[in-house]
Design a protein around this motif. Structure first.
Motif, PDB file in Angstrom:
ATOM      1  N   MET A 102       0.990  -1.170  -0.068  1.00 32.69           N
ATOM      2  CA  MET A 102      -0.167   0.151  -0.026  1.00 32.69           C
ATOM      3  C   MET A 102       0.861   1.133  -0.137  1.00 32.69           C
ATOM      4  O   MET A 102       1.840   1.555   0.816  1.00 32.69           O
ATOM      5  CB  MET A 102      -0.998   0.065   1.175  1.00 32.69           C
ATOM      6  CG  MET A 102      -2.184  -0.904   0.913  1.00 32.69           C
ATOM      7  SD  MET A 102      -3.348  -0.394  -0.040  1.00 32.69           S
ATOM      8  CE  MET A 102      -4.784  -1.330   0.204  1.00 32.69           C
ATOM      9  N   ALA A 103       0.547   2.131  -0.898  1.00 30.45           N
ATOM     10  CA  ALA A 103       1.345   3.486  -0.763  1.00 30.45           C
ATOM     11  C   ALA A 103       0.461   4.436  -0.042  1.00 30.45           C
ATOM     12  O   ALA A 103      -0.905   4.202   0.228  1.00 30.45           O
ATOM     13  CB  ALA A 103       1.363   4.264  -2.234  1.00 30.45           C
ATOM     14  N   HIS A 104       0.962   5.306   0.699  1.00 29.22           N
ATOM     15  CA  HIS A 104       0.594   6.438   1.305  1.00 29.22           C
ATOM     16  C   HIS A 104       0.599   7.738   0.613  1.00 29.22           C
ATOM     17  O   HIS A 104       1.666   8.543   0.470  1.00 29.22           O
ATOM     18  CB  HIS A 104       1.110   6.552   2.765  1.00 29.22           C
ATOM     19  CG  HIS A 104       0.827   5.558   3.816  1.00 29.22           C
ATOM     20  ND1 HIS A 104       1.168   4.244   3.446  1.00 29.22           N
ATOM     21  CD2 HIS A 104      -0.024   5.256   4.796  1.00 29.22           C
ATOM     22  CE1 HIS A 104       0.839   3.225   4.375  1.00 29.22           C
ATOM     23  NE2 HIS A 104      -0.028   4.102   5.292  1.00 29.22           N
ATOM     24  N   ILE A 105      -0.468   8.346   0.129  1.00 32.83           N
ATOM     25  CA  ILE A 105      -0.494   9.411  -0.791  1.00 32.83           C
ATOM     26  C   ILE A 105      -1.387  10.473   0.159  1.00 32.83           C
ATOM     27  O   ILE A 105      -2.337  10.487   0.530  1.00 32.83           O
ATOM     28  CB  ILE A 105      -1.222   9.154  -2.032  1.00 32.83           C
ATOM     29  CG1 ILE A 105      -0.630   7.527  -2.533  1.00 32.83           C
ATOM     30  CG2 ILE A 105      -1.211  10.128  -3.188  1.00 32.83           C
ATOM     31  CD1 ILE A 105       0.782   7.996  -3.050  1.00 32.83           C
ATOM     32  N   SER A 106      -0.783  11.678  -0.206  1.00 29.13           N
ATOM     33  CA  SER A 106      -1.302  12.926   0.356  1.00 29.13           C
ATOM     34  C   SER A 106      -2.569  13.326  -0.509  1.00 29.13           C
ATOM     35  O   SER A 106      -2.567  12.918  -1.852  1.00 29.13           O
ATOM     36  CB  SER A 106      -0.413  14.268   0.588  1.00 29.13           C
ATOM     37  OG  SER A 106      -0.122  14.592  -0.652  1.00 29.13           O
TER      38      SER A 106
ATOM     39  N   LEU B 164     -10.743   7.287  -6.378  1.00 24.23           N
ATOM     40  CA  LEU B 164      -9.739   6.889  -7.435  1.00 24.23           C
ATOM     41  C   LEU B 164     -10.387   5.592  -8.068  1.00 24.23           C
ATOM     42  O   LEU B 164      -9.882   5.453  -9.395  1.00 24.23           O
ATOM     43  CB  LEU B 164      -8.359   6.584  -6.694  1.00 24.23           C
ATOM     44  CG  LEU B 164      -7.610   7.686  -6.125  1.00 24.23           C
ATOM     45  CD1 LEU B 164      -6.227   7.215  -5.465  1.00 24.23           C
ATOM     46  CD2 LEU B 164      -6.945   8.484  -7.166  1.00 24.23           C
ATOM     47  N   TYR B 165     -11.477   4.810  -7.486  1.00 28.20           N
ATOM     48  CA  TYR B 165     -11.710   3.939  -8.393  1.00 28.20           C
ATOM     49  C   TYR B 165     -12.565   4.220  -9.589  1.00 28.20           C
ATOM     50  O   TYR B 165     -12.720   3.294 -10.440  1.00 28.20           O
ATOM     51  CB  TYR B 165     -12.871   3.138  -7.453  1.00 28.20           C
ATOM     52  CG  TYR B 165     -13.795   2.067  -7.848  1.00 28.20           C
ATOM     53  CD1 TYR B 165     -13.411   0.784  -8.028  1.00 28.20           C
ATOM     54  CD2 TYR B 165     -15.219   2.371  -8.074  1.00 28.20           C
ATOM     55  CE1 TYR B 165     -14.249  -0.041  -8.602  1.00 28.20           C
ATOM     56  CE2 TYR B 165     -16.110   1.484  -8.619  1.00 28.20           C
ATOM     57  CZ  TYR B 165     -15.456   0.391  -8.814  1.00 28.20           C
ATOM     58  OH  TYR B 165     -16.529  -0.827  -9.371  1.00 28.20           O
ATOM     59  N   TYR B 166     -12.928   5.529  -9.617  1.00 28.72           N
ATOM     60  CA  TYR B 166     -13.729   6.061 -10.587  1.00 28.72           C
ATOM     61  C   TYR B 166     -12.700   6.538 -11.830  1.00 28.72           C
ATOM     62  O   TYR B 166     -13.250   6.735 -12.955  1.00 28.72           O
ATOM     63  CB  TYR B 166     -14.797   6.974 -10.209  1.00 28.72           C
ATOM     64  CG  TYR B 166     -16.045   6.306 -10.589  1.00 28.72           C
ATOM     65  CD1 TYR B 166     -16.893   6.315 -11.818  1.00 28.72           C
ATOM     66  CD2 TYR B 166     -16.975   5.706  -9.503  1.00 28.72           C
ATOM     67  CE1 TYR B 166     -18.127   5.861 -11.855  1.00 28.72           C
ATOM     68  CE2 TYR B 166     -18.135   5.272  -9.696  1.00 28.72           C
ATOM     69  CZ  TYR B 166     -18.597   5.309 -11.099  1.00 28.72           C
ATOM     70  OH  TYR B 166     -19.926   4.584 -11.387  1.00 28.72           O
TER      71      TYR B 166
ATOM     72  N   GLU C 136      -4.277   5.511   2.432  1.00 22.83           N
ATOM     73  CA  GLU C 136      -3.880   4.241   1.827  1.00 22.83           C
ATOM     74  C   GLU C 136      -4.276   4.075   0.482  1.00 22.83           C
ATOM     75  O   GLU C 136      -5.552   4.028   0.371  1.00 22.83           O
ATOM     76  CB  GLU C 136      -3.922   3.085   2.823  1.00 22.83           C
ATOM     77  CG  GLU C 136      -3.074   3.090   3.826  1.00 22.83           C
ATOM     78  CD  GLU C 136      -3.144   1.649   4.701  1.00 22.83           C
ATOM     79  OE1 GLU C 136      -4.147   1.025   4.419  1.00 22.83           O
ATOM     80  OE2 GLU C 136      -2.468   1.384   5.515  1.00 22.83           O
ATOM     81  N   VAL C 137      -3.529   3.883  -0.394  1.00 15.01           N
ATOM     82  CA  VAL C 137      -3.956   3.621  -1.903  1.00 15.01           C
ATOM     83  C   VAL C 137      -3.224   2.292  -2.346  1.00 15.01           C
ATOM     84  O   VAL C 137      -1.756   2.092  -2.220  1.00 15.01           O
ATOM     85  CB  VAL C 137      -3.619   4.797  -2.792  1.00 15.01           C
ATOM     86  CG1 VAL C 137      -4.138   4.438  -4.339  1.00 15.01           C
ATOM     87  CG2 VAL C 137      -4.301   6.082  -2.272  1.00 15.01           C
ATOM     88  N   ASP C 138      -4.217   1.550  -2.930  1.00 14.59           N
ATOM     89  CA  ASP C 138      -3.496   0.378  -3.467  1.00 14.59           C
ATOM     90  C   ASP C 138      -2.176   0.539  -4.460  1.00 14.59           C
ATOM     91  O   ASP C 138      -2.454   1.553  -5.383  1.00 14.59           O
ATOM     92  CB  ASP C 138      -4.454  -0.469  -4.226  1.00 14.59           C
ATOM     93  CG  ASP C 138      -4.036  -2.030  -4.791  1.00 14.59           C
ATOM     94  OD1 ASP C 138      -3.719  -2.759  -3.991  1.00 14.59           O
ATOM     95  OD2 ASP C 138      -3.723  -1.835  -5.825  1.00 14.59           O
TER      96      ASP C 138
END
Length: 326
Positions: free
Chosen positions: A1-5, A47-49, A311-313
């Motif tokens: 998992m990435a941690h993105i602002s 972000l799914y969309y 958290e982003v995949d």
């Protein structure tokens, strides 16, 4: 998992949309909504969309350069033609006019027609509440719901959202929910993850209960509370299609399909100025106190935490960055 602002999510999403044909303003408005969805853990509307947004911009299914047109059809009835573009910029164009109309008349409506899916309806009613007014919103979607006891898809998940200001620039209460037992995105995400779904969420093409997400997607979702949810879904349908100029759910093609006709959906908002009732503030305060009597109990939407970073995949984020560089 990435941690993105959230700032990075917003900037990268905007860049991805611009790279696929959106003008800067609509791209910024959509990107802001995506970041907000991620901040509150609403992954289905975040972000799914973005992948489908980019694909549909490229194919012309959504018009990335559309300029919304705002009209006051009556003094307190505001209409926004989204021009088959995104719902977020259309709402942004119409909101100041609708807020002024509600403050003048005590109540106003804003109909957004010929729009792309708005994803999170509560994102919009929340903006109304932050401006100090009560916001009620309705929208429709692609057909996935049959009447109780039936199997022919008639309406979409057709969410309803309700946001109430706390008098200090915040939110006293908010809910945003589909009129089905569960949102469609949870079914599609379960299918993608290879998971079963709980019984009671959906029926198969023959109208039988199913725990198979693929069978559910071939069948229909179940209205929350049976006929009660079906009635709320129809109410949303009548307002979102009938009062905006958008089309009925039964004629909407799958929302994430890369190509095809524009969504042509409607969003309908009722905007109420609570200051027209001198008792409003006291009644709201008393109700909130009563709702919080028991430990852990609260009004819906209170104390909602926003995360930053989120958290982003890894694969999802790599895809978004790729779209931004296209």
């Amino acid at each position: 998992m990435a941690h993105i602002s959230l700032k990075t999510i917003e900037e990268t999403t905007q860049a991805a949309l611009i790279a696929h044909g959106a003008d800067a303003f609509p791209a910024a408005e959509v990107a802001r909504a995506v970041a907000k969805a991620e901040a509150v853990g609403n992954k289905i509307c975040g972000l799914y969309y973005v992948e489908s947004y980019c694909q549909q911009l490229a194919s012309g299914r959504v018009k990335g350069k559309a300029v919304p047109v705002v009209n006051a059809r009556r003094s307190a009835a505001i209409h926004v033609d989204a021009g088959f573009g995104f719902a977020q910029p259309a709402f942004a164009y119409g909101l100041p006019v609708a807020l002024d109309a509600a403050r003048e008349a005590g109540v106003a409506t804003m109909a957004v027609g010929h729009a792309h899916t708005c994803t999170s309806l509560g994102y919009f009613t929340e903006q109304i509440a932050h401006a100090g007014l009560i916001g009620i919103g309705f929208t429709n979607a692609s057909p996935i719901v049959a009447a109780p006891g039936g199997k022919t898809r008639v309406i979409g998940t057709n969410p309803i959202a309700f946001s109430v200001p706390d008098g200090a620039g915040g939110i006293a209460m908010q809910f945003d929910q589909s009129t089905t037992t569960v949102a469609l995105g949870k079914i599609t995400m379960a299918k993608a993850a290879g998971r079963q779904i709980p019984e009671g969420w959906a029926v198969d093409a023959d109208g039988n209960p199913t725990t198979d997400p693929e069978a559910a997607l071939a069948g229909s979702l179940v209205s929350m509370g049976g006929y009660k949810g079906w009635g709320f879904g129809l109410m949303a349908e009548i307002l979102a299609a009938g009062m905006t100029g958008g089309i009925l759910s039964k004629d909407v093609k799958p929302l994430k399909a890369p190509e095809g006709a524009p969504h042509d959906l409607g969003q309908y908002y009722i905007i109420i100025d609570p200051s027209s009732s001198p008792e409003f503030g006291a009644r709201l305060e008393a109700l909130a106190a009563a709702a919080a009597t028991d430990e852990g109990a609260r009004m819906p939407g209170q104390n909602k935490q926003q995360n930053d970073p989120v958290e982003v995949d890894d694969a999802v984020w790599a895809m978004i960055e790729g779209f931004a560089k296209a």
